[in-house]
Design a protein around this motif. Sequence first.
Motif, PDB file in Angstrom:
ATOM      1  N   ASP A 201      36.037  43.825  41.711  1.00 13.48           N
ATOM      2  CA  ASP A 201      37.183  43.372  42.494  1.00 13.48           C
ATOM      3  C   ASP A 201      38.062  42.431  41.675  1.00 13.48           C
ATOM      4  OD1 ASP A 201      36.373  44.853  44.644  1.00 13.48           O
ATOM      5  OD2 ASP A 201      35.281  43.193  45.594  1.00 13.48           O
ATOM      6  N   HIS A 202      37.437  41.474  40.980  1.00 19.52           N
ATOM      7  CA  HIS A 202      38.219  40.544  40.169  1.00 19.52           C
ATOM      8  C   HIS A 202      38.767  41.247  38.926  1.00 19.52           C
ATOM      9  CE1 HIS A 202      39.640  36.668  38.891  1.00 19.52           C
ATOM     10  NE2 HIS A 202      38.947  36.697  37.757  1.00 19.52           N
TER      11      HIS A 202
ATOM     12  N   ALA B  93      42.998  38.759  34.822  1.00 16.96           N
ATOM     13  CA  ALA B  93      41.666  38.361  35.270  1.00 16.96           C
ATOM     14  C   ALA B  93      40.770  38.049  34.084  1.00 16.96           C
ATOM     15  CB  ALA B  93      41.058  39.471  36.124  1.00 16.96           C
TER      16      ALA B  93
ATOM     17  N   ASP C 298      31.768  42.330  38.531  1.00 17.16           N
ATOM     18  CA  ASP C 298      32.689  41.938  39.598  1.00 17.16           C
ATOM     19  C   ASP C 298      33.950  42.798  39.521  1.00 17.16           C
ATOM     20  OD1 ASP C 298      34.044  40.662  41.614  1.00 17.16           O
ATOM     21  OD2 ASP C 298      34.304  38.754  40.553  1.00 17.16           O
TER      22      ASP C 298
ATOM     23  N   LEU D 205      32.150  39.912  34.163  1.00 19.27           N
ATOM     24  CA  LEU D 205      33.326  40.527  34.770  1.00 19.27           C
ATOM     25  C   LEU D 205      33.031  41.959  35.206  1.00 19.27           C
ATOM     26  CD1 LEU D 205      36.293  39.308  32.539  1.00 19.27           C
ATOM     27  CD2 LEU D 205      36.033  38.947  34.991  1.00 19.27           C
TER      28      LEU D 205
ATOM     29  N   GLY E  34      38.857  48.282  37.940  1.00 22.78           N
ATOM     30  CA  GLY E  34      37.776  47.319  37.791  1.00 22.78           C
ATOM     31  C   GLY E  34      36.500  47.885  37.235  1.00 22.78           C
TER      32      GLY E  34
ATOM     33  N   TYR F 133      43.154  30.896  40.655  1.00 21.29           N
ATOM     34  CA  TYR F 133      41.937  30.658  39.882  1.00 21.29           C
ATOM     35  C   TYR F 133      42.215  29.713  38.713  1.00 21.29           C
ATOM     36  CZ  TYR F 133      39.887  34.572  42.448  1.00 21.29           C
ATOM     37  OH  TYR F 133      39.401  35.392  43.432  1.00 21.29           O
TER      38      TYR F 133
ATOM     39  N   ARG G 130      42.144  43.154  38.882  1.00 16.03           N
ATOM     40  CA  ARG G 130      43.420  42.438  38.823  1.00 16.03           C
ATOM     41  C   ARG G 130      44.088  42.578  37.465  1.00 16.03           C
ATOM     42  NH1 ARG G 130      40.178  38.983  42.175  1.00 16.03           N
ATOM     43  NH2 ARG G 130      41.195  38.613  44.200  1.00 16.03           N
TER      44      ARG G 130
ATOM     45  N   ASP H  42      47.862  35.794  42.760  1.00 16.74           N
ATOM     46  CA  ASP H  42      46.480  35.602  43.207  1.00 16.74           C
ATOM     47  C   ASP H  42      45.564  35.131  42.077  1.00 16.74           C
ATOM     48  OD1 ASP H  42      46.786  37.967  41.883  1.00 16.74           O
ATOM     49  OD2 ASP H  42      45.365  39.095  43.093  1.00 16.74           O
ATOM     50  N   VAL H  43      45.942  35.418  40.820  1.00 20.08           N
ATOM     51  CA  VAL H  43      45.148  34.935  39.687  1.00 20.08           C
ATOM     52  C   VAL H  43      45.501  33.487  39.358  1.00 20.08           C
ATOM     53  CG1 VAL H  43      44.549  35.338  37.262  1.00 20.08           C
ATOM     54  CG2 VAL H  43      44.954  37.272  38.780  1.00 20.08           C
TER      55      VAL H  43
ATOM     56  N   HIS I 185      41.806  34.698  32.663  1.00 22.08           N
ATOM     57  CA  HIS I 185      41.243  33.600  33.449  1.00 22.08           C
ATOM     58  C   HIS I 185      39.757  33.416  33.167  1.00 22.08           C
ATOM     59  CE1 HIS I 185      38.637  32.773  36.989  1.00 22.08           C
ATOM     60  NE2 HIS I 185      39.273  31.629  36.917  1.00 22.08           N
ATOM     61  N   ALA I 186      39.006  34.533  33.090  1.00 22.07           N
ATOM     62  CA  ALA I 186      37.562  34.433  32.891  1.00 22.07           C
ATOM     63  C   ALA I 186      37.234  33.762  31.559  1.00 22.07           C
ATOM     64  CB  ALA I 186      36.930  35.819  32.963  1.00 22.07           C
TER      65      ALA I 186
END
Length: 354
Positions: free
Chosen positions: A163-164, A171, A161, A158, A35, A253, A167, A249-250, A174-175
């Motif tokens: 932690d996100h 990630a 962040d 991003l 990350g 989102y 992934r 987990d993604v 998704h962003a």
Amino acid sequence: MPHQPSRATRRGPTPPVPTVPTAQTVVDCAVYVDGHRLPGRYTHTEAVAEVRRRGTGFLWLGLHHPDEEQMSNVSRTFGLHELMVEDAVHAHQRPKLERYDDVLFLVLRTVSYIEHESVTTTKDIVETGEIMLFTGPDFIVSVRHGDHSELSHVRKRLERDPDHLSRGPAAVLHAIADHVVDSYLAVTTAVQPDVDDIEELVFTPDTRIAVDQIYMLKREIVQLRRAVVPLAEPLQQLIRAPGNPIPKDVRRYFRDVADHHTTVSDRIAAFDETLGTLLDAAIAKVTVQQNTDMRKISAWVAIAAVPTMIAGIYGMNFDRMPELQWEYGYYVVLAAIVAITVGLFVTFRRNNWL
């Protein structure tokens, strides 16, 4: 006479078009591990080598409007399929999601609202662009077409962040999708006052509305719908498709992104329906105005016909016509013309024809 060389021959051969290096299309290239962004600057080949040497992390390469040769260079480094490369170069694709082995290819259409003073004077209110995303196990490549689809602030958000971002490429995928759909919400919010202004003009009494402006706004809504609505299926594939490489987990989102996309699609459908109704109302209003104008024209024609008819009768130049020798005939005829025309005018005015 000796042979004269042609003008093209005298100029000599056409010089080759210089090739633009791939680096000039690179907006940013970074390696992320756990990350966090690794310090230093990387070319895309150096970034791939660094990630695979470490055996962990991923790289994010951002390109802006690359040409065919530049994309071919990138595709050789990442092993991208030639069909994906062709779509990325030529653009003008519908939103879609394709999978080539372990690489996902997602096409997003971006939209931007064009500021203007009045909806009745502007020619465009929506501008579109494209973002193509190539996502693999240890890389993501974003290709942008258009000047309004900048992703630097998405990258910075991003990077704040970890932690996100830890992934992986999913990630980032998704962003970017979330950013694009949020821009859809912003554009539809900005378009709403334009629709309201047109609606007010159509239903305001004694105003003339140009139907062309409604057509223009409806055309822009159609363009917006073509950019937005087809994204629904790719989002559902990212959430539910079997064998999906997106981590579970993604996917959660992406459900939120899909919900926002549904909201935007509903707004666009409402705009389209409203403009269809306004178009019918405007055409009906124009028809009523034309009928009113025709009634006025007919009324004035009827009034003008009276003196024309009487003058025509007495202008036939016959010798034996009644009242030709009457001393007061001229004044009586004028009085009759005035009386009849005034009577017709009053009658038409009472019946709202004038």
